[in-house]
Design a protein around this motif. Structure first.
Motif, PDB file in Angstrom:
ATOM      1  N   GLY A   2       0.819  -1.210   0.000  1.00 49.24           N
ATOM      2  CA  GLY A   2       0.000   0.000   0.000  1.00 49.24           C
ATOM      3  C   GLY A   2       0.852   1.258   0.000  1.00 49.24           C
ATOM      4  N   LYS A   3       1.991   1.216   0.680  1.00 49.23           N
ATOM      5  CA  LYS A   3       2.898   2.368   0.747  1.00 49.23           C
ATOM      6  C   LYS A   3       3.471   2.683  -0.632  1.00 49.23           C
ATOM      7  CE  LYS A   3       5.641   5.297   2.956  1.00 49.23           C
ATOM      8  NZ  LYS A   3       5.196   6.629   3.109  1.00 49.23           N
ATOM      9  N   ASP A   7       2.861   6.160  -2.770  1.00 50.22           N
ATOM     10  CA  ASP A   7       3.987   6.986  -3.205  1.00 50.22           C
ATOM     11  C   ASP A   7       3.937   7.267  -4.708  1.00 50.22           C
ATOM     12  OD1 ASP A   7       6.438   5.500  -0.942  1.00 50.22           O
ATOM     13  OD2 ASP A   7       4.905   7.031  -0.620  1.00 50.22           O
ATOM     14  N   LYS A   8       3.452   6.308  -5.451  1.00 48.63           N
ATOM     15  CA  LYS A   8       3.375   6.438  -6.907  1.00 48.63           C
ATOM     16  C   LYS A   8       2.474   7.627  -7.302  1.00 48.63           C
ATOM     17  CE  LYS A   8       0.929   3.365  -9.333  1.00 48.63           C
ATOM     18  NZ  LYS A   8       0.562   2.105 -10.000  1.00 48.63           N
ATOM     19  N   TRP A   9       1.480   7.919  -6.500  1.00 47.27           N
ATOM     20  CA  TRP A   9       0.511   8.974  -6.826  1.00 47.27           C
ATOM     21  C   TRP A   9       0.757  10.278  -6.062  1.00 47.27           C
ATOM     22  CZ3 TRP A   9      -2.417   8.526 -10.941  1.00 47.27           C
ATOM     23  CH2 TRP A   9      -2.639   7.248 -11.455  1.00 47.27           C
ATOM     24  N   ASP A  10       1.746  10.305  -5.191  1.00 49.89           N
ATOM     25  CA  ASP A  10       1.983  11.495  -4.365  1.00 49.89           C
ATOM     26  C   ASP A  10       2.192  12.764  -5.187  1.00 49.89           C
ATOM     27  OD1 ASP A  10       1.612  10.222  -1.989  1.00 49.89           O
ATOM     28  OD2 ASP A  10       3.749  10.059  -1.486  1.00 49.89           O
TER      29      ASP A  10
END
Length: 184
Positions: A2-3, A7-10
């Motif tokens: 999930g992390k 992070d991919k969409w931050d």
């Protein structure tokens, strides 16, 4: 896991939350991409740009505007009834209407569009056709670059007149109202 996904969409989330983007417009744009076909929003957006380039080209070629600057030509058009109707029709889906207090904003937006690199092929095409589209078998995804190719093959020219365009706009509005009533 999930992390990593978060992070991919931050960067995207950061950009959207800290810019003055309209969330509904962004959502409409993304939905159009998800469908694998053009949404009404995409079509209106592309059509708006193409129409602006065509009309500004026509106005520049008009002998009455021979010695006038691009800014002057655009500003005079933005004040006209023709532009008000065009703008309201193209932005109706977004529930945006022409506002007299934004004349300078409209002028700047149109000038920015005119000088945009993405419009260079459209400007080239419309200069060759005096600001008009040569019609033939045209699909909804056809752009000015494809139209330029079709022009070279000798496709007939259509020179729409203002009254004809107004009648077409009225028919489009009536059809949209009927469609809304049917779906309601």
């Amino acid at each position: 896991m999930g992390k990593v996904a978060k992070d991919k969409w931050d960067k995207v989330i950061e950009y959207l939350t800290h810019s003055d983007r309209d969330p509904q417009k962004v959502l409409n744009l993304l939905k159009g991409c998800d469908q694998g076909k053009e949404s009404n929003y995409d079509i209106n957006r592309a059509s708006y740009s193409l129409n602006i380039i065509a009309i500004v080209t026509q106005k520049q070629l008009d002998p009455e505007n021979k010695d006038k600057s691009l800014t002057h030509i655009i500003r005079q058009w933005v004040k006209s009834k023709d532009f008000i109707q065009f703008y309201n029709l193209m932005k109706e889906h977004e529930k945006i209407t022409w506002d007299k207090s934004k004349l300078e904003d409209y002028t700047k937006q149109l000038k920015d569009l005119w000088y945009s690199k993405s419009q260079s092929k459209n400007k080239e095409y419309f200069k060759k056709t005096d600001g008009f589209i040569k019609l033939g078998a045209i699909s909804s995804k056809t752009n000015a670059v494809n139209l330029l190719e079709n022009h070279r093959k000798g496709i007939e020219e259509l020179r729409p007149k203002a009254k004809i365009i107004e009648k077409i706009f009225d028919k489009i509005k009536k059809n949209e109202r009927r469609s809304r009533m049917i779906t309601s």
